[in-house]
Design a protein around this motif. Structure first.
Motif, PDB file in Angstrom:
ATOM      1  N   ARG A 128       0.701  -1.326  -0.055  1.00  0.00           N
ATOM      2  CA  ARG A 128       0.069   0.013   0.161  1.00  0.00           C
ATOM      3  C   ARG A 128       0.800   1.355   0.074  1.00  0.00           C
ATOM      4  NH1 ARG A 128      -3.197  -3.174   3.298  1.00  0.00           N
ATOM      5  NH2 ARG A 128      -2.674  -2.590   5.358  1.00  0.00           N
ATOM      6  N   MET A 129       2.051   1.144   0.765  1.00  0.00           N
ATOM      7  CA  MET A 129       2.837   2.399   0.850  1.00  0.00           C
ATOM      8  C   MET A 129       3.593   2.611  -0.692  1.00  0.00           C
ATOM      9  SD  MET A 129       4.849   1.910   4.182  1.00  0.00           S
ATOM     10  CE  MET A 129       5.698   3.633   4.188  1.00  0.00           C
ATOM     11  N   ALA A 130       4.030   1.376  -1.298  1.00  0.00           N
ATOM     12  CA  ALA A 130       4.333   1.491  -2.569  1.00  0.00           C
ATOM     13  C   ALA A 130       3.500   2.119  -3.599  1.00  0.00           C
ATOM     14  CB  ALA A 130       4.877   0.130  -3.121  1.00  0.00           C
ATOM     15  N   GLY A 131       2.334   1.489  -3.476  1.00  0.00           N
ATOM     16  CA  GLY A 131       1.112   2.228  -4.314  1.00  0.00           C
ATOM     17  C   GLY A 131       0.996   3.651  -4.107  1.00  0.00           C
ATOM     18  N   ALA A 132       0.896   4.229  -2.894  1.00  0.00           N
ATOM     19  CA  ALA A 132       0.659   5.378  -2.635  1.00  0.00           C
ATOM     20  C   ALA A 132       1.668   6.397  -2.950  1.00  0.00           C
ATOM     21  CB  ALA A 132       0.315   5.701  -0.980  1.00  0.00           C
ATOM     22  N   SER A 133       3.089   5.946  -3.169  1.00  0.00           N
ATOM     23  CA  SER A 133       4.216   6.641  -3.554  1.00  0.00           C
ATOM     24  C   SER A 133       3.941   7.024  -5.012  1.00  0.00           C
ATOM     25  CB  SER A 133       5.452   5.838  -3.144  1.00  0.00           C
ATOM     26  OG  SER A 133       5.533   4.646  -4.263  1.00  0.00           O
ATOM     27  N   LYS A 134       3.124   6.455  -5.691  1.00  0.00           N
ATOM     28  CA  LYS A 134       2.885   6.674  -7.069  1.00  0.00           C
ATOM     29  C   LYS A 134       2.370   8.031  -7.058  1.00  0.00           C
ATOM     30  CE  LYS A 134       1.970   1.969  -8.566  1.00  0.00           C
ATOM     31  NZ  LYS A 134       0.992   1.119  -9.435  1.00  0.00           N
ATOM     32  N   LEU A 135       1.594   8.676  -6.305  1.00  0.00           N
ATOM     33  CA  LEU A 135       0.888  10.032  -6.063  1.00  0.00           C
ATOM     34  C   LEU A 135       2.003  11.067  -5.922  1.00  0.00           C
ATOM     35  CD1 LEU A 135      -1.832   8.959  -4.054  1.00  0.00           C
ATOM     36  CD2 LEU A 135      -1.778   9.084  -6.642  1.00  0.00           C
ATOM     37  N   LEU A 136       3.171  10.753  -5.452  1.00  0.00           N
ATOM     38  CA  LEU A 136       3.984  11.745  -4.915  1.00  0.00           C
ATOM     39  C   LEU A 136       5.232  12.023  -6.208  1.00  0.00           C
ATOM     40  CD1 LEU A 136       4.279  11.269  -1.309  1.00  0.00           C
ATOM     41  CD2 LEU A 136       3.034  12.754  -2.421  1.00  0.00           C
ATOM     42  N   PRO A 137       6.042  13.189  -6.422  1.00  0.00           N
ATOM     43  CA  PRO A 137       7.120  13.411  -7.119  1.00  0.00           C
ATOM     44  C   PRO A 137       8.402  12.591  -6.622  1.00  0.00           C
ATOM     45  CG  PRO A 137       6.433  15.359  -6.064  1.00  0.00           C
ATOM     46  CD  PRO A 137       5.407  14.248  -5.670  1.00  0.00           C
ATOM     47  N   SER A 138       9.213  12.303  -7.468  1.00  0.00           N
ATOM     48  CA  SER A 138      10.424  11.632  -7.313  1.00  0.00           C
ATOM     49  C   SER A 138      11.140  12.311  -6.079  1.00  0.00           C
ATOM     50  CB  SER A 138      11.070  11.354  -8.425  1.00  0.00           C
ATOM     51  OG  SER A 138      10.613  10.433  -8.958  1.00  0.00           O
TER      52      SER A 138
END
Length: 201
Positions: free
Chosen positions: A53-63
Motif C-alpha cells: 500500500r505504501m508503494a502504491g501510494a508513492s505513485k502519487l508523489l514526485p520523485s
C-alpha cells in the motif's frame, strides 16, 4: 562454500553478532545459505500488505519529494523493503536522487534479488560512489551481494574503488563461488599480480 562466511552473512540478516551463531559452525555451508534465504524471505514478506500500500501510494508523489522522505522519514530499512515493490523506472529515478551514504545504508538492508531491475538501472557513477562508501566502511558482504545484479561495465568501474587487499574478502562473500572467476576475469593483470603477492606474503 565457506561456513564461516555464511555465518557472517546470516548474522547480518538477523542483526546479531557472528559470535552468537558460532554454534552453527559445523553445519554445512549449503544448509546455512538455505536458512539465510528463508530468513530473508520471511523478513521481507512480513507486513507485505502494508508495504504494498505504501508503494502504491508513492505513485502519487514526485520523485524528488520521495527521495527526501526516504532519507528523512522512512530510513534505510523501510526504504529497502519498499524498493522491490515500486516500478523499476521510478525506483531508479528515486535512487539517483539519494546520497551515496544513504544508498549504502539501503544496500546493506536490501535483498538484491527483489530489486534487481532497479539496481541494474542505477547509473554507474552512482553505483561507484556507493561502492566507494561501502569500501570505506569495509562492508565486503554488501559489495559481494550486488555482483549478480549489476551490469558488467558497472562492476568494472566499481572494482576500481575497492582496494586490492579487500578483493579476496569480497570474493569469499560471493554467494556463488563460480562468480569468483567472473570477477577476476574483469581485473587487469597488474591487480591480479598484486593480490597474488599479498596472499603469498
Amino acid at each position: 562454500m565457506d561456513s564461516d562466511a555464511e555465518i557472517l552473512k546470516l548474522a547480518r540478516v538477523l542483526g546479531v553478532s557472528p559470535e552468537r551463531l558460532g554454534y552453527l559452525r559445523d553445519v554445512p555451508a549449503a544448509d546455512l545459505r538455505l536458512l539465510r534465504d528463508r530468513v530473508t524471505s520471511t523478513l521481507f514478506d512480513a507486513h507485505l500488505g502494508v508495504l504494498e500500500r505504501m508503494a502504491g501510494a508513492s505513485k502519487l508523489l514526485p520523485s524528488p519529494l520521495l527521495a527526501k522522505m526516504a532519507e528523512r522519514v522512512f530510513g534505510p530499512l523501510l526504504s529497502a523493503r519498499i524498493a522491490g515493490l515500486v516500478d523499476v523506472a521510478r525506483g531508479v529515478d528515486i535512487a539517483k536522487r539519494l546520497s551515496p551514504g544513504f544508498l549504502a545504508d539501503v544496500a546493506a538492508e536490501l535483498d538484491p534479488r527483489r530489486a534487481a531491475g532497479i539496481i541494474a538501472g542505477i547509473p554507474a557513477p552512482v553505483v561507484v560512489a556507493v561502492a566507494r562508501e561501502l569500501a570505506r566502511r569495509r562492508d565486503w558482504i554488501t559489495i559481494a551481494r550486488f555482483v549478480d545484479t549489476l551490469p558488467e561495465s558497472t562492476i568494472v568501474s566499481s572494482l576500481e574503488v575497492i582496494p586490492d587487499k579487500a578483493l579476496p574478502q569480497v570474493a569469499r562473500m560471493l554467494d556463488d563461488p563460480a562468480r569468483v572467476h567472473y570477477v577476476t576475469d574483469l581485473l587487469p593483470q597488474h591487480r591480479l599480480d598484486a593480490i597474488a603477492d599479498d596472499l603469498t606474503t
